[in-house]
Write an enzyme that holds these catalytic residues in place. Structure first.
Site, short mmCIF file in Angstrom:
data_model
loop_
_atom_site.label_atom_id
_atom_site.label_comp_id
_atom_site.label_asym_id
_atom_site.label_seq_id
_atom_site.Cartn_x
_atom_site.Cartn_y
_atom_site.Cartn_z
N GLU A 50 0.82 -1.22 0.00
CA GLU A 50 0.00 0.00 0.00
C GLU A 50 0.85 1.27 0.00
OE1 GLU A 50 -0.58 -2.58 1.99
OE2 GLU A 50 -2.69 -3.16 1.81
N PHE A 112 -12.05 -6.60 13.57
CA PHE A 112 -10.95 -7.10 12.75
C PHE A 112 -10.55 -6.05 11.72
CE2 PHE A 112 -9.54 -9.43 8.89
CZ PHE A 112 -8.32 -9.86 9.40
N GLN A 113 -9.29 -5.77 11.64
CA GLN A 113 -8.71 -4.76 10.73
C GLN A 113 -9.34 -3.37 10.94
OE1 GLN A 113 -8.56 -6.44 6.68
NE2 GLN A 113 -6.53 -7.27 7.21
N LYS A 162 -17.58 -0.16 5.36
CA LYS A 162 -17.94 -1.17 4.36
C LYS A 162 -19.44 -1.17 4.06
CE LYS A 162 -17.12 -6.00 3.20
NZ LYS A 162 -16.51 -7.27 3.62
N MET A 473 24.47 8.58 3.17
CA MET A 473 24.35 9.88 3.82
C MET A 473 24.59 9.76 5.33
SD MET A 473 24.08 13.04 3.24
CE MET A 473 23.13 13.69 1.86
#
Lengths: 567, 159
Positions: A50, A112-113, A162, A473
């Site tokens: 993602e 959940f999630q 959802k 760096m």
């Protein structure tokens, strides 16, 4: 028209003219993905993480100036996207990220999630929405795109439970937006502009200080016109590379921590800073009390909060750079350009004294050489993205950028792993252009899964890995400031980059000589496959000049001049 | 910035009534390291907006930044920050009933208040006045052994 929330999301994306969406499906966003499957209005690119999807949308937005769109699911899908949001936020990139959320009835139950997406993203988005009813969904989507691209642009998150995506309701996409509490200022104040013009006319050592806002405002042509008309020299920030064009005699270079000598000295000695779309970042100013110490400051910025945030401003102008310059330039018809002759001469001498230089080698590829070589072979046709670190600074210093939006990098947040997915986004927007990600052996591994994305969709991005077997760096700072204790920066243990690229369906090149470099680049451009060019460079090259953190701009560590061939 | 003097200021913020708008305002203060001394919020009658009153402190420059950053929040409609504000604050104080109630009543009336509730063991006094005077009231009330003091936070209106 009756349709589901998921369909509304797709219809809104189509109505906004979006051609490509980058994303990754999951439970809470599945209804939307089901509608994506059924529609033909836009394509969807399946990135393999993602974070990469959001960076790809970001790269698309930076290359085109349009709003980039990414789509993720709830919970980990969203949290993975946060770095992408923060990256876009710090650089003011217009973007809409749509995330799934658990159903309304589960919000607040540790489902959940489930994660509080609007809570987490509040400080790293321009605005965010948790959609609460199906009725408000069309308006929220419209506002999200409007907020993302208007005023000072930025990323907007739309978090959609959802159950709202499955509910059916009336859809009419609004034609216009009216948010009483959000009215960006575009026009600069006329009297302030007039005062600024008077200041320019009476200055002896004026300096154009150009920031990323010039790119965002598509004002590069006007800026060039202003410089040409007044013969005032210009310095660019990291985000403004390409605005003036590398060949422009009025361009001194990049200023700041790794700015060139003439640019930093110009800022230290100028009597009038004309700041256009820049925000006086600490990497630009160095020690604030010494910054432009002898100068009055004109500050043009669309974001009023940037004005006076770090330095006191004498001529504040809140407005869009384009609109302000459209008013300002005609007022400068009678400017006496001879006034600034002596000043330009001084700066010219500074550039001769300490030009942007490095010591080249015949034994080993110097990273600066590799970047210049890409510039010579491809030049203005290429879009260059980068990751973060030494290679990024060398690219900013040495690539001959000719136009805005040619240079795409994470300046504000400094996100390693940005370059490759951003290159995918840029290449998707401009398939006819060569897109090269200049990266390092540290950064490239932070989103290397995108090899699979680029291979699957035949997005032939060229990754030039300037491989010094170090987190360069950090290693450089350890050399300078930590008595060479190379704590966790030695990357001697490496993957076989060539084999890695090939295992994912791309091409790999191992490059150790200049001849191999030319051959590999030439071949890579012809291929329709993503590639890794693993370029072995010398291990201990430093990015110079360097202003040590917190130091005054005029106190630079400069490159050595004695050894080898001067370039 | 570090050297300039810190001043107490009251900022009045008019916001659109929508979910999480208060969180946006307070998160901005927390995230940018600004101080909140007190905060009140209530809907504005007959409108879709709310009034948030924040007492804070900082230098002029910090105040300017706070004001501008608040303005940047999308649901923020108006930010009012200047010296010409009429400020009031309310406080509720619980005293043991064994204390001298007439003294307490007299004290409260001096500060625009009085005893508003009497129970078996406690009396509750209410006072509404300028924040500075509320501070004085609380100091004066100390001698009557208050068991609980609840301040309401500042509300302010432009003069």
């Amino acid at each position: 028209m009756q349709m589901s929330g998921a369909q509304m999301v797709c219809e809104a994306i189509i109505a906004e003219g979006v051609k490509t969406v980058f994303g990754y499906p999951g439970g809470a966003i599945m209804h939307v993905y089901d509608e994506i499957y059924k529609q033909n209005g836009f394509e969807h690119i399946l990135n393999r993480h993602e974070q990469a999807a959001v960076h790809a949308a970001d790269g698309y937005a930076r290359a085109t100036g349009e709003v980039g769109v990414a789509m993720v699911t709830s919970g980990p899908g969203f949290t993975n996207a946060v770095t992408g949001l923060a990256t876009a936020y710090m650089d003011s990139i217009p973007m809409v990220v749509i995330s799934g959320q658990v159903p309304l009835s589960l919000i607040g139950t540790d489902g959940f999630q489930e994660i509080d997406a609007v809570g987490i993203s509040r400080p790293c988005t321009k605005h965010n929405f948790l959609v609460r009813t199906l009725e408000e969904l069309p308006r929220v989507l419209k506002e999200a795109f409007y907020i993302a691209r208007s005023g000072r642009p930025g990323p907007v998150l739309v978090d959609i439970p959802k159950d709202i995506t499955v509910d059916i309701g009336d859809f009419a996409y609004p034609d216009s937006v009216d948010i009483p509490s959000y009215k960006p200022t575009y026009k600069g104040n006329k009297r302030q502009i007039e005062k600024a013009v008077e200041a320019i006319k009476s200055a002896k050592k004026p300096l154009l200080y150009l920031g990323g806002g010039v790119v965002l405002s598509n004002a590069a042509d006007l800026v060039r016109e202003l410089a040409e008309k007044t013969q005032i020299p210009a310095v660019e920030t990291l985000m403004a590379r390409g605005v003036m064009g590398a060949k422009n005699p009025l361009l001194l270079g990049m200023l700041g921590m790794h700015g060139n000598y003439a640019s930093n000295m110009a800022m230290s000695e100028t009597d009038l800073v004309i700041s256009l779309g820049a925000r006086f970042d600490d990497r630009v100013t160095g020690k604030l009390s010494e910054f432009a110490k002898y100068a009055d400051i004109i500050h043009v910025d669309i974001d009023a909060a940037n004005i006076g945030k770090l330095v006191d401003v004498d001529y504040p102008i809140v407005g869009d750079v384009t609109q302000v310059l459209e008013k300002m330039i005609p007022l400068l018809d009678d400017v006496d350009t001879d006034r600034y002759n002596a000043w330009r001469e001084i700066l010219k001498r500074y550039d001769v004294l300490h030009p942007q230089s490095y010591v080249d080698s015949d034994e080993v590829i110097k990273p600066q050489w590799a970047i210049e070589r890409i510039g010579t072979l491809i030049g203005e046709d290429a879009i260059i993205t980068s990751d973060v670190g030494q290679h990024q600074m060398w690219a900013a210093q040495h690539y001959p950028f000719d136009r805005p939006r040619q240079w795409i990098n994470s300046g504000g947040l400094g996100t390693m792993g940005f370059g490759f997915p951003a290159a995918i986004g840029a290449k998707r927007a401009y398939p006819e252009k060569t897109v090269i990600n200049i990266t390092g052996d540290g950064s490239i591994l932070m989103n290397m899964q995108e090899l699979v994305t680029a291979a699957e969709y035949k997005i032939p991005v060229i990754n030039v890995i300037l491989n010094n077997h170090f987190l360069g760096m950090v290693r450089q700072w350890q050399t300078f400031f930590y008595e060479k204790r190379y704590s966790e920066t030695d990357l001697s243990f490496q993957p076989n980059f060539k084999a890695l690229a090939e295992a994912c369906g791309g091409i790999g090149y191992d490059v150790t000589t200049k001849a191999e470099f030319d051959a590999a680049l030439e071949d890579a451009i012809k291929q329709d496959k993503v590639c890794f060019m693993n370029v072995q460079t010398n291990r201990f090259e430093d990015v110079l000049p360097m202003v040590p953190s917190g130091g005054a701009l005029f106190n630079m560590m400069l490159p050595q001049k004695t050894e080898g061939e001067e370039k | 910035m570090a050297h300039s003097t810190n001043e107490r200021r009251v900022i009045s913020v008019v916001v659109m009534n929508e979910s999480s708008v208060l969180a946006r305002v307070t998160a901005l203060f927390a995230g940018r390291g600004y101080n909140i001394e007190s905060l009140t919020v209530a809907p504005i009658p007959n409108s879709e907006m709310s009034h948030i009153t924040i007492a804070t402190n900082g230098s002029t420059k910090v105040m300017e930044q706070i004001t501008k950053q608040l303005h940047k929040l999308i649901p923020v409609y108006k930010v009012i920050e200047h010296e010409e504000m009429v400020e009031k604050e309310m406080v509720l104080v619980k005293f043991p009933i064994a204390e001298n109630l007439s003294d307490i009543a007299a004290l409260c009336s001096t500060y625009n208040g009085g005893i508003v509730n009497v129970g078996k063991e406690m009396v509750i006094a209410q006072v509404a006045d300028e924040p500075k005077r509320i501070k004085h009231f609380i100091e004066a009330a100390e001698r009557y052994n208050p068991t609980e003091i609840v301040r309401g936070g500042v509300v302010a209106i432009e003069r």
